[in-house]
Scaffold this motif. Structure first.
Motif, PDB file in Angstrom:
ATOM      1  N   LEU A 148       0.839  -1.207   0.000  1.00  0.00           N
ATOM      2  CA  LEU A 148       0.000   0.000   0.000  1.00  0.00           C
ATOM      3  C   LEU A 148       0.870   1.252   0.000  1.00  0.00           C
ATOM      4  O   LEU A 148       0.633   2.198  -0.768  1.00  0.00           O
ATOM      5  N   ALA A 149       1.911   1.262   0.824  1.00  0.00           N
ATOM      6  CA  ALA A 149       2.821   2.414   0.880  1.00  0.00           C
ATOM      7  C   ALA A 149       3.591   2.572  -0.434  1.00  0.00           C
ATOM      8  O   ALA A 149       3.770   3.691  -0.927  1.00  0.00           O
ATOM      9  N   GLN A 150       4.032   1.457  -1.017  1.00  0.00           N
ATOM     10  CA  GLN A 150       4.759   1.528  -2.286  1.00  0.00           C
ATOM     11  C   GLN A 150       3.868   2.069  -3.401  1.00  0.00           C
ATOM     12  O   GLN A 150       4.306   2.885  -4.212  1.00  0.00           O
ATOM     13  N   ALA A 151       2.620   1.629  -3.431  1.00  0.00           N
ATOM     14  CA  ALA A 151       1.687   2.124  -4.446  1.00  0.00           C
ATOM     15  C   ALA A 151       1.452   3.620  -4.258  1.00  0.00           C
ATOM     16  O   ALA A 151       1.398   4.378  -5.231  1.00  0.00           O
ATOM     17  N   ALA A 152       1.337   4.064  -3.017  1.00  0.00           N
ATOM     18  CA  ALA A 152       1.142   5.494  -2.748  1.00  0.00           C
ATOM     19  C   ALA A 152       2.350   6.298  -3.211  1.00  0.00           C
ATOM     20  O   ALA A 152       2.206   7.380  -3.789  1.00  0.00           O
ATOM     21  N   LEU A 153       3.543   5.774  -2.978  1.00  0.00           N
ATOM     22  CA  LEU A 153       4.753   6.467  -3.427  1.00  0.00           C
ATOM     23  C   LEU A 153       4.850   6.517  -4.947  1.00  0.00           C
ATOM     24  O   LEU A 153       5.439   7.442  -5.501  1.00  0.00           O
ATOM     25  N   ARG A 154       4.262   5.533  -5.619  1.00  0.00           N
ATOM     26  CA  ARG A 154       4.236   5.549  -7.081  1.00  0.00           C
ATOM     27  C   ARG A 154       3.115   6.449  -7.605  1.00  0.00           C
ATOM     28  O   ARG A 154       2.963   6.615  -8.800  1.00  0.00           O
ATOM     29  N   GLY A 155       2.293   6.993  -6.704  1.00  0.00           N
ATOM     30  CA  GLY A 155       1.198   7.859  -7.116  1.00  0.00           C
ATOM     31  C   GLY A 155      -0.049   7.098  -7.524  1.00  0.00           C
ATOM     32  O   GLY A 155      -0.953   7.652  -8.135  1.00  0.00           O
ATOM     33  N   GLU A 156      -0.127   5.827  -7.170  1.00  0.00           N
ATOM     34  CA  GLU A 156      -1.281   5.000  -7.506  1.00  0.00           C
ATOM     35  C   GLU A 156      -2.260   4.995  -6.344  1.00  0.00           C
ATOM     36  O   GLU A 156      -1.870   5.115  -5.193  1.00  0.00           O
ATOM     37  N   ARG A 157      -3.520   4.831  -6.679  1.00  0.00           N
ATOM     38  CA  ARG A 157      -4.547   4.713  -5.649  1.00  0.00           C
ATOM     39  C   ARG A 157      -4.813   3.242  -5.391  1.00  0.00           C
ATOM     40  O   ARG A 157      -4.704   2.413  -6.296  1.00  0.00           O
ATOM     41  N   PRO A 158      -5.207   2.922  -4.173  1.00  0.00           N
ATOM     42  CA  PRO A 158      -5.438   1.512  -3.852  1.00  0.00           C
ATOM     43  C   PRO A 158      -6.745   0.997  -4.459  1.00  0.00           C
ATOM     44  O   PRO A 158      -7.628   1.761  -4.828  1.00  0.00           O
ATOM     45  N   SER A 159      -6.851  -0.308  -4.515  1.00  0.00           N
ATOM     46  CA  SER A 159      -8.088  -0.955  -4.922  1.00  0.00           C
ATOM     47  C   SER A 159      -9.081  -0.789  -3.779  1.00  0.00           C
ATOM     48  O   SER A 159      -8.755  -1.055  -2.623  1.00  0.00           O
ATOM     49  N   VAL A 160     -10.291  -0.332  -4.113  1.00  0.00           N
ATOM     50  CA  VAL A 160     -11.287  -0.031  -3.085  1.00  0.00           C
ATOM     51  C   VAL A 160     -12.598  -0.724  -3.419  1.00  0.00           C
ATOM     52  O   VAL A 160     -13.060  -0.694  -4.556  1.00  0.00           O
ATOM     53  N   ARG A 161     -13.188  -1.374  -2.435  1.00  0.00           N
ATOM     54  CA  ARG A 161     -14.527  -1.965  -2.568  1.00  0.00           C
ATOM     55  C   ARG A 161     -15.515  -0.932  -2.056  1.00  0.00           C
ATOM     56  O   ARG A 161     -15.389  -0.442  -0.937  1.00  0.00           O
ATOM     57  N   ILE A 162     -16.504  -0.608  -2.883  1.00  0.00           N
ATOM     58  CA  ILE A 162     -17.498   0.414  -2.542  1.00  0.00           C
ATOM     59  C   ILE A 162     -18.853  -0.262  -2.410  1.00  0.00           C
ATOM     60  O   ILE A 162     -19.270  -1.005  -3.291  1.00  0.00           O
ATOM     61  N   ASP A 163     -19.544   0.050  -1.323  1.00  0.00           N
ATOM     62  CA  ASP A 163     -20.852  -0.540  -1.072  1.00  0.00           C
ATOM     63  C   ASP A 163     -21.752   0.545  -0.494  1.00  0.00           C
ATOM     64  O   ASP A 163     -21.416   1.137   0.530  1.00  0.00           O
ATOM     65  N   GLY A 164     -22.865   0.845  -1.161  1.00  0.00           N
ATOM     66  CA  GLY A 164     -23.797   1.802  -0.604  1.00  0.00           C
ATOM     67  C   GLY A 164     -24.300   2.830  -1.590  1.00  0.00           C
ATOM     68  O   GLY A 164     -24.384   2.568  -2.797  1.00  0.00           O
ATOM     69  N   ASP A 165     -24.635   3.999  -1.081  1.00  0.00           N
ATOM     70  CA  ASP A 165     -25.255   5.084  -1.826  1.00  0.00           C
ATOM     71  C   ASP A 165     -24.359   5.570  -2.965  1.00  0.00           C
ATOM     72  O   ASP A 165     -23.253   6.065  -2.733  1.00  0.00           O
ATOM     73  N   VAL A 166     -24.850   5.465  -4.195  1.00  0.00           N
ATOM     74  CA  VAL A 166     -24.052   5.807  -5.370  1.00  0.00           C
ATOM     75  C   VAL A 166     -23.772   7.311  -5.446  1.00  0.00           C
ATOM     76  O   VAL A 166     -22.648   7.726  -5.754  1.00  0.00           O
ATOM     77  N   GLN A 167     -24.777   8.148  -5.161  1.00  0.00           N
ATOM     78  CA  GLN A 167     -24.586   9.600  -5.217  1.00  0.00           C
ATOM     79  C   GLN A 167     -23.553  10.045  -4.178  1.00  0.00           C
ATOM     80  O   GLN A 167     -22.669  10.843  -4.466  1.00  0.00           O
ATOM     81  N   PHE A 168     -23.667   9.526  -2.982  1.00  0.00           N
ATOM     82  CA  PHE A 168     -22.716   9.856  -1.918  1.00  0.00           C
ATOM     83  C   PHE A 168     -21.313   9.389  -2.309  1.00  0.00           C
ATOM     84  O   PHE A 168     -20.329  10.100  -2.106  1.00  0.00           O
ATOM     85  N   ALA A 169     -21.221   8.205  -2.914  1.00  0.00           N
ATOM     86  CA  ALA A 169     -19.927   7.697  -3.376  1.00  0.00           C
ATOM     87  C   ALA A 169     -19.347   8.623  -4.442  1.00  0.00           C
ATOM     88  O   ALA A 169     -18.140   8.886  -4.455  1.00  0.00           O
ATOM     89  N   GLY A 170     -20.186   9.146  -5.313  1.00  0.00           N
ATOM     90  CA  GLY A 170     -19.730  10.093  -6.330  1.00  0.00           C
ATOM     91  C   GLY A 170     -19.188  11.371  -5.722  1.00  0.00           C
ATOM     92  O   GLY A 170     -18.185  11.925  -6.190  1.00  0.00           O
ATOM     93  N   ASP A 171     -19.849  11.851  -4.671  1.00  0.00           N
ATOM     94  CA  ASP A 171     -19.365  13.062  -3.985  1.00  0.00           C
ATOM     95  C   ASP A 171     -18.018  12.817  -3.311  1.00  0.00           C
ATOM     96  O   ASP A 171     -17.114  13.659  -3.384  1.00  0.00           O
TER      97      ASP A 171
END
Length: 189
Positions: free
Chosen positions: A103-126
């Motif tokens: 996770l730290a190495q990916a952050a140093l490379r400027g990459e975002r982590p893989s994220v599981r999203i569950d719930g309100d789509v509009q709120f997730a968009g915000d």
């Protein structure tokens, strides 16, 4: 003779720390409060961000990585506050990367982590909009404390150090699988 990367040792130390004893609850609470203060400081620097969150007032987002989590409630002012412990999240964001070193190495490379999203789509968009558009202007905050020229010098020095570290890691650490950017697994309730 094969040599072992020093990063594997650091990774195993992180793994043992993450799997080991839990920090005291008072420490977790204090760290979470400091994170909320920092988030709100950054939000208040961009009025479009707070205006975007105002319609979501009262909604709760729970962010989790491994067994660490933090639940935030949107305030009527479009800022964040710690959610009450019994609050039901409207949105769950779970970082899927298990290894703290990866996770730290990916952050140093400027990459975002893989994220599981569950719930309100509009709120997730915000929340996604905030992640894409908000940046902490550290140099501006430093300038208020120590003046423009020293703050600019420190920011340039930190940027050069980060770039050198990225270059060092690129030469020695294989890139993570997959493209840069957020990998997202979406589910709905």
């Amino acid at each position: 003779m094969a040599t072992q990367s020093p990063f594997s040792f650091v990774g195993s130390v992180f793994e043992r720390m993450a799997a080991g004893t839990q920090p005291p609850q008072w420490l977790v609470h204090e760290v979470q409060h400091r994170v909320v203060l920092l988030l709100n400081h950054v939000l208040m620097q961009e009025s479009a961000a707070t205006q975007r969150l105002v319609p979501s007032r009262g909604r709760v987002v729970r962010m989790q990585w491994r067994h660490f989590f933090m639940a935030l409630r949107v305030t009527p002012a479009g800022l964040f506050d710690l959610a009450p412990p019994a609050a039901t999240p409207d949105l769950r964001l779970e970082v899927m990367q298990a290894s703290p070193l990866d996770l730290a190495q990916a952050a140093l490379r400027g990459e975002r982590p893989s994220v599981r999203i569950d719930g309100d789509v509009q709120f997730a968009g915000d929340i996604q909009w905030l992640a894409d558009n908000l940046r902490w202007d550290v140099e501006d905050d430093l300038a208020r404390l120590i003046g423009d020229v020293p703050a600019h010098t420190l920011a340039n020095l930190a940027g050069s150090a980060a770039q050198a570290l990225r270059g060092f890691l690129q030469d020695r650490v294989p890139p993570a699988g997959g493209p840069s950017g957020w990998s997202v697994e979406r589910t709905t309730p």
